[in-house]
Write a protein that holds these residues in place. Structure first.
Motif, PDB file in Angstrom:
ATOM      1  N   GLY A  19       0.816  -1.214   0.000  1.00 34.26           N
ATOM      2  CA  GLY A  19       0.000   0.000   0.000  1.00 34.26           C
ATOM      3  C   GLY A  19       0.846   1.258   0.000  1.00 34.26           C
ATOM      4  O   GLY A  19       0.594   2.202  -0.762  1.00 34.26           O
ATOM      5  N   LEU A  20       1.878   1.272   0.841  1.00 32.96           N
ATOM      6  CA  LEU A  20       2.774   2.422   0.879  1.00 32.96           C
ATOM      7  C   LEU A  20       3.578   2.559  -0.406  1.00 32.96           C
ATOM      8  O   LEU A  20       3.882   3.676  -0.839  1.00 32.96           O
ATOM      9  N   ALA A  21       3.900   1.428  -1.043  1.00 35.36           N
ATOM     10  CA  ALA A  21       4.644   1.458  -2.300  1.00 35.36           C
ATOM     11  C   ALA A  21       3.842   2.150  -3.395  1.00 35.36           C
ATOM     12  O   ALA A  21       4.402   2.790  -4.280  1.00 35.36           O
ATOM     13  N   PRO A  25       4.634   7.295  -3.774  1.00 36.28           N
ATOM     14  CA  PRO A  25       5.027   8.066  -4.957  1.00 36.28           C
ATOM     15  C   PRO A  25       3.896   8.948  -5.494  1.00 36.28           C
ATOM     16  O   PRO A  25       4.145  10.019  -6.035  1.00 36.28           O
ATOM     17  N   ILE A  26       2.648   8.511  -5.323  1.00 33.46           N
ATOM     18  CA  ILE A  26       1.512   9.323  -5.778  1.00 33.46           C
ATOM     19  C   ILE A  26       1.440  10.607  -4.960  1.00 33.46           C
ATOM     20  O   ILE A  26       1.339  11.708  -5.514  1.00 33.46           O
ATOM     21  N   LEU A  27       1.487  10.473  -3.649  1.00 36.09           N
ATOM     22  CA  LEU A  27       1.427  11.654  -2.789  1.00 36.09           C
ATOM     23  C   LEU A  27       2.614  12.580  -3.044  1.00 36.09           C
ATOM     24  O   LEU A  27       2.460  13.807  -3.107  1.00 36.09           O
ATOM     25  N   ALA A  28       3.796  12.011  -3.204  1.00 43.87           N
ATOM     26  CA  ALA A  28       4.990  12.820  -3.440  1.00 43.87           C
ATOM     27  C   ALA A  28       4.884  13.582  -4.759  1.00 43.87           C
ATOM     28  O   ALA A  28       5.211  14.774  -4.821  1.00 43.87           O
ATOM     29  N   TYR A  55       3.827   8.791 -15.977  1.00 39.51           N
ATOM     30  CA  TYR A  55       5.016   8.937 -15.138  1.00 39.51           C
ATOM     31  C   TYR A  55       4.737   8.475 -13.710  1.00 39.51           C
ATOM     32  O   TYR A  55       5.551   7.760 -13.118  1.00 39.51           O
ATOM     33  N   VAL A  56       3.599   8.855 -13.164  1.00 35.02           N
ATOM     34  CA  VAL A  56       3.242   8.444 -11.810  1.00 35.02           C
ATOM     35  C   VAL A  56       3.040   6.929 -11.764  1.00 35.02           C
ATOM     36  O   VAL A  56       3.445   6.269 -10.807  1.00 35.02           O
ATOM     37  N   CYS A  57       2.431   6.366 -12.798  1.00 31.57           N
ATOM     38  CA  CYS A  57       2.261   4.909 -12.857  1.00 31.57           C
ATOM     39  C   CYS A  57       3.613   4.210 -12.860  1.00 31.57           C
ATOM     40  O   CYS A  57       3.784   3.188 -12.195  1.00 31.57           O
ATOM     41  N   ALA A  58       4.568   4.770 -13.595  1.00 32.58           N
ATOM     42  CA  ALA A  58       5.913   4.177 -13.628  1.00 32.58           C
ATOM     43  C   ALA A  58       6.578   4.276 -12.264  1.00 32.58           C
ATOM     44  O   ALA A  58       7.228   3.321 -11.815  1.00 32.58           O
ATOM     45  N   LEU A  59       6.425   5.419 -11.589  1.00 30.13           N
ATOM     46  CA  LEU A  59       6.991   5.563 -10.245  1.00 30.13           C
ATOM     47  C   LEU A  59       6.397   4.532  -9.293  1.00 30.13           C
ATOM     48  O   LEU A  59       7.120   3.900  -8.511  1.00 30.13           O
ATOM     49  N   ALA A  60       5.089   4.362  -9.359  1.00 28.26           N
ATOM     50  CA  ALA A  60       4.424   3.390  -8.483  1.00 28.26           C
ATOM     51  C   ALA A  60       4.872   1.965  -8.829  1.00 28.26           C
ATOM     52  O   ALA A  60       5.083   1.146  -7.928  1.00 28.26           O
TER      53      ALA A  60
END
Length: 90
Positions: A19-21, A25-28, A55-60
């Protein structure tokens, strides 16, 4: 690549880590903190904005990969010992 996913799914720490993973990145990316998510609609809007952003999907995805991968073994996958577990080790 073999992962003992059934055992990981039994471990509440794995669920928290996963969940944190996804959320961190979404919140950041959006410059938010947990205190900014004060209602279900705000959470839903934030998640939908994240899903629409490659980009956010890739970070997550990278963050989830880091949560799933076991860095104590060579290569990708669980150790032969970990693959024999039926429940998380004590």
């Amino acid at each position: 690549m073999k992962l003992n996913i059934p055992v990981r799914l039994k471990n509440p720490v794995f669920w928290a880590q996963l969940g944190l993973a996804v959320l961190t990145p979404i919140l950041a990316y959006f410059g938010l903190t947990g205190a900014d998510i004060t209602s279900w609609p705000i959470l839903g809007q934030t998640l939908m904005a994240a899903i629409r952003n490659p980009y956010v999907c890739a970070l997550a995805a990278v963050s989830v990969w880091n949560a799933i991968n076991d860095p104590t073994t060579k290569g990708v996958g669980d150790s032969a010992r970990a693959l024999t577990y039926d429940s998380p080790a004590e």
